[in-house]
Design a protein around this motif. Sequence first.
Motif, PDB file in Angstrom:
ATOM      1  N   ASP A   1       6.547   1.147  10.088  1.00  0.00           N
ATOM      2  CA  ASP A   1       7.552   1.512  10.732  1.00  0.00           C
ATOM      3  C   ASP A   1       7.578   2.453  11.332  1.00  0.00           C
ATOM      4  OD1 ASP A   1       7.916   3.829   8.569  1.00  0.00           O
ATOM      5  OD2 ASP A   1       9.811   3.177   7.688  1.00  0.00           O
ATOM      6  N   GLY A   2       6.074   2.871  11.675  1.00  0.00           N
ATOM      7  CA  GLY A   2       5.825   4.270  12.585  1.00  0.00           C
ATOM      8  C   GLY A   2       5.961   5.417  11.763  1.00  0.00           C
ATOM      9  N   ARG A   3       6.309   5.318  10.027  1.00  0.00           N
ATOM     10  CA  ARG A   3       6.642   6.814  10.014  1.00  0.00           C
ATOM     11  C   ARG A   3       4.978   7.231   9.232  1.00  0.00           C
ATOM     12  NH1 ARG A   3       8.545   5.855   5.017  1.00  0.00           N
ATOM     13  NH2 ARG A   3       8.658   4.076   4.838  1.00  0.00           N
ATOM     14  N   VAL A   4       4.669   8.043   8.745  1.00  0.00           N
ATOM     15  CA  VAL A   4       3.434   9.256   9.196  1.00  0.00           C
ATOM     16  C   VAL A   4       3.738   9.700   7.332  1.00  0.00           C
ATOM     17  CG1 VAL A   4       1.548  11.330   8.912  1.00  0.00           C
ATOM     18  CG2 VAL A   4       2.592   9.689  10.602  1.00  0.00           C
ATOM     19  N   ILE A   5       3.264   9.011   6.432  1.00  0.00           N
ATOM     20  CA  ILE A   5       3.688   9.193   4.813  1.00  0.00           C
ATOM     21  C   ILE A   5       2.190   9.441   3.855  1.00  0.00           C
ATOM     22  CG2 ILE A   5       5.370   7.505   5.031  1.00  0.00           C
ATOM     23  CD1 ILE A   5       2.803   5.837   3.743  1.00  0.00           C
ATOM     24  N   ALA A   6       1.413   9.662   4.537  1.00  0.00           N
ATOM     25  CA  ALA A   6       0.218  10.998   3.990  1.00  0.00           C
ATOM     26  C   ALA A   6      -0.545  11.162   5.151  1.00  0.00           C
ATOM     27  CB  ALA A   6      -0.009   9.736   3.083  1.00  0.00           C
ATOM     28  N   ARG A   7      -1.686  11.625   5.021  1.00  0.00           N
ATOM     29  CA  ARG A   7      -2.726  11.827   5.509  1.00  0.00           C
ATOM     30  C   ARG A   7      -3.924  12.365   4.497  1.00  0.00           C
ATOM     31  NH1 ARG A   7       0.341  15.741   8.071  1.00  0.00           N
ATOM     32  NH2 ARG A   7       0.785  14.182  10.044  1.00  0.00           N
TER      33      ARG A   7
ATOM     34  N   ASP B   1      -7.935  12.183  -4.004  1.00  0.00           N
ATOM     35  CA  ASP B   1      -8.180  13.112  -4.172  1.00  0.00           C
ATOM     36  C   ASP B   1      -8.418  13.901  -2.665  1.00  0.00           C
ATOM     37  OD1 ASP B   1      -8.129  13.035  -6.714  1.00  0.00           O
ATOM     38  OD2 ASP B   1     -10.527  12.483  -7.275  1.00  0.00           O
ATOM     39  N   HIS B   2      -8.391  13.373  -1.611  1.00  0.00           N
ATOM     40  CA  HIS B   2      -8.647  13.994  -0.162  1.00  0.00           C
ATOM     41  C   HIS B   2      -7.504  13.553   0.163  1.00  0.00           C
ATOM     42  CE1 HIS B   2     -12.815  14.972  -1.387  1.00  0.00           C
ATOM     43  NE2 HIS B   2     -12.767  14.063  -1.740  1.00  0.00           N
ATOM     44  N   MET B   3      -6.358  13.442  -0.498  1.00  0.00           N
ATOM     45  CA  MET B   3      -4.990  12.788   0.621  1.00  0.00           C
ATOM     46  C   MET B   3      -4.142  13.918  -0.100  1.00  0.00           C
ATOM     47  SD  MET B   3      -2.867   9.383  -0.134  1.00  0.00           S
ATOM     48  CE  MET B   3      -4.807   8.516  -0.218  1.00  0.00           C
ATOM     49  N   ALA B   4      -2.656  13.940   0.727  1.00  0.00           N
ATOM     50  CA  ALA B   4      -1.495  14.406   0.760  1.00  0.00           C
ATOM     51  C   ALA B   4      -0.773  13.733   1.735  1.00  0.00           C
ATOM     52  CB  ALA B   4      -2.110  15.889   1.641  1.00  0.00           C
ATOM     53  N   MET B   5       0.336  13.604   1.028  1.00  0.00           N
ATOM     54  CA  MET B   5       1.276  12.795   1.040  1.00  0.00           C
ATOM     55  C   MET B   5       2.445  13.552   1.823  1.00  0.00           C
ATOM     56  SD  MET B   5       0.965  10.211  -0.571  1.00  0.00           S
ATOM     57  CE  MET B   5       2.614   9.388   0.335  1.00  0.00           C
ATOM     58  N   VAL B   6       2.860  13.248   2.846  1.00  0.00           N
ATOM     59  CA  VAL B   6       3.361  14.340   3.795  1.00  0.00           C
ATOM     60  C   VAL B   6       5.420  14.079   4.139  1.00  0.00           C
ATOM     61  CG1 VAL B   6       1.764  15.049   5.298  1.00  0.00           C
ATOM     62  CG2 VAL B   6       3.321  13.139   5.762  1.00  0.00           C
TER      63      VAL B   6
ATOM     64  N   ALA C   1       1.106  -1.329   0.293  1.00  0.00           N
ATOM     65  CA  ALA C   1      -0.094   0.187  -0.069  1.00  0.00           C
ATOM     66  C   ALA C   1       0.487   1.329   0.454  1.00  0.00           C
ATOM     67  CB  ALA C   1      -1.231   0.118   1.351  1.00  0.00           C
ATOM     68  N   GLU C   2       2.282   0.906   0.835  1.00  0.00           N
ATOM     69  CA  GLU C   2       2.640   2.807   0.441  1.00  0.00           C
ATOM     70  C   GLU C   2       3.606   2.656  -0.514  1.00  0.00           C
ATOM     71  OE1 GLU C   2       7.021   4.045   2.684  1.00  0.00           O
ATOM     72  OE2 GLU C   2       6.049   1.886   2.971  1.00  0.00           O
ATOM     73  N   LYS C   3       3.576   1.464  -1.022  1.00  0.00           N
ATOM     74  CA  LYS C   3       4.725   1.917  -2.490  1.00  0.00           C
ATOM     75  C   LYS C   3       2.996   2.364  -3.562  1.00  0.00           C
ATOM     76  CE  LYS C   3       7.230  -0.468  -6.360  1.00  0.00           C
ATOM     77  NZ  LYS C   3       7.404  -2.184  -6.386  1.00  0.00           N
ATOM     78  N   ALA C   4       1.928   1.756  -3.433  1.00  0.00           N
ATOM     79  CA  ALA C   4       1.019   2.433  -4.368  1.00  0.00           C
ATOM     80  C   ALA C   4       0.561   4.223  -4.118  1.00  0.00           C
ATOM     81  CB  ALA C   4      -0.530   1.292  -4.072  1.00  0.00           C
ATOM     82  N   LEU C   5       0.644   4.184  -2.844  1.00  0.00           N
ATOM     83  CA  LEU C   5       0.065   5.659  -2.412  1.00  0.00           C
ATOM     84  C   LEU C   5       1.610   6.133  -3.040  1.00  0.00           C
ATOM     85  CD1 LEU C   5      -0.573   5.359   1.329  1.00  0.00           C
ATOM     86  CD2 LEU C   5      -2.080   5.219  -0.612  1.00  0.00           C
ATOM     87  N   GLY C   6       2.648   6.206  -2.958  1.00  0.00           N
ATOM     88  CA  GLY C   6       3.618   6.930  -3.647  1.00  0.00           C
ATOM     89  C   GLY C   6       3.776   7.036  -5.202  1.00  0.00           C
ATOM     90  N   LYS C   7       2.553   6.178  -5.763  1.00  0.00           N
ATOM     91  CA  LYS C   7       2.829   6.291  -7.200  1.00  0.00           C
ATOM     92  C   LYS C   7       1.297   7.363  -7.655  1.00  0.00           C
ATOM     93  CE  LYS C   7       4.585   1.429  -8.306  1.00  0.00           C
ATOM     94  NZ  LYS C   7       4.477   0.561  -9.144  1.00  0.00           N
ATOM     95  N   GLY C   8       0.658   7.725  -6.253  1.00  0.00           N
ATOM     96  CA  GLY C   8      -0.776   8.431  -6.601  1.00  0.00           C
ATOM     97  C   GLY C   8      -1.739   7.865  -6.515  1.00  0.00           C
ATOM     98  N   ASN C   9      -2.144   6.182  -6.313  1.00  0.00           N
ATOM     99  CA  ASN C   9      -3.290   5.715  -5.858  1.00  0.00           C
ATOM    100  C   ASN C   9      -3.845   6.049  -4.985  1.00  0.00           C
ATOM    101  OD1 ASN C   9      -2.746   4.793  -8.270  1.00  0.00           O
ATOM    102  ND2 ASN C   9      -1.494   3.100  -7.516  1.00  0.00           N
ATOM    103  N   SER C  10      -5.389   5.691  -4.746  1.00  0.00           N
ATOM    104  CA  SER C  10      -5.946   5.485  -3.919  1.00  0.00           C
ATOM    105  C   SER C  10      -5.714   5.357  -2.629  1.00  0.00           C
ATOM    106  CB  SER C  10      -7.146   6.034  -3.521  1.00  0.00           C
ATOM    107  OG  SER C  10      -8.115   6.669  -4.560  1.00  0.00           O
ATOM    108  N   LEU C  11      -6.256   4.810  -1.583  1.00  0.00           N
ATOM    109  CA  LEU C  11      -5.781   4.191  -0.223  1.00  0.00           C
ATOM    110  C   LEU C  11      -7.214   2.954   0.138  1.00  0.00           C
ATOM    111  CD1 LEU C  11      -4.034   2.118   1.821  1.00  0.00           C
ATOM    112  CD2 LEU C  11      -5.042   3.491   3.363  1.00  0.00           C
ATOM    113  N   LEU C  12      -6.503   1.594  -0.801  1.00  0.00           N
ATOM    114  CA  LEU C  12      -7.800  -0.035  -0.656  1.00  0.00           C
ATOM    115  C   LEU C  12      -7.383  -0.210   0.684  1.00  0.00           C
ATOM    116  CD1 LEU C  12      -6.994  -1.086  -4.397  1.00  0.00           C
ATOM    117  CD2 LEU C  12      -9.157   0.434  -3.864  1.00  0.00           C
TER     118      LEU C  12
END
Length: 377
Positions: free
Chosen positions: A329-335, A372-377, A295-306
Amino acid sequence: MATNALSGFPPALVRRLVIKIGSALLVDPAGEVRVDWLRTLVADVAERKTAGQQVIIVSSGAIALGARRLKLPKGGRGSLEDAQAAAATGQIALSQCWASLLAEKGITAAQMLVTLDDLENRRRYLNASATLERLVALNVVPVINENDSVATTEIRFGDNDRLAARIGQAARADAVALLSDVDGLYTANPHVDASAMLIETIETIDARIAAMADGGSASGMGSGGMVSKIQAARIATGAGAHLAIISGKVDSPLAHWANGGKGSIFLAAQGKGARKGWLAGRLTTRGRLIVDAGAEKALGKGNSLLPAGVASVEGLFDRGDVVDIVAQDGRVIARGLIEYDSAAAVKIAGRRSEEIAALLGEMPRSVLVHRDHMAMV
């Protein structure tokens, strides 16, 4: 853009600038405004306005000023009630001082007091943004502080560094300048380590940069330290604004920096859209979604979270609340804005989208957080 061209945040390159002044710079140990020093800063502001730069000020100092007038112990920070009373008393003196000194230069001042919730709530954030836009269009200098007379722990920024960054975001500023008791980010605390070296340019705030921060406030008067300044830099640069840490311990600090004084500049990242910038810069969230590596990899490509990519769900939240998306590992990757409440999210976490209807009795949405309602951080 070359970093040396940005030094001093010249009006030709920085159209709108937010300037933050901490308590230790504005108020002396006896609890009085350092009027002579402040007058030199106001002269800097007037010169920049004449050159076409729009200026917004974030000013600390209300609690420190009020504590002296009320003869409160511990600088007014002995209890929440003392801090609120000191802020209510000191804010009047602080506002009068700013208004008087700016008026000497023919500048009209305006006061805005905000709490954390004012900038975390989307509607109130937009209202604040519109007010700031109108004030600067009217050639007014807004003077902003946290509304400490009503703020409690749950609705406090806790320091004006992060407040300044959020105001910069709301005002669509090009840059934020934090006036500090140190002249930038050092490899170690320069107050205790003589070998510490100044870092003049920071392109990316990575773990190495974060590790250099020192959480203490050298004066004991303020509430921020280098940790809060790094957090402020994350917010500002993520919103497309540069952020500088410069010394305020000299007269005319902005002119001093522009004429070769030391400072550290965090370079702006590629700006997010306004809504995603607001999401990324938030300081409060209602829950956490722990996701797997896929999922982390998919989000990095601009996908929605399933739902299938979510390993666990933490917190209590309703549909439409803001949640953190966290790597294993505890990193906040998106919001982002969650599409289901926490009870439903727990039920469908780790499941395929086609299983949602059987689990919930319906399938109104196939994703937990839409891109569309998510921002990577």
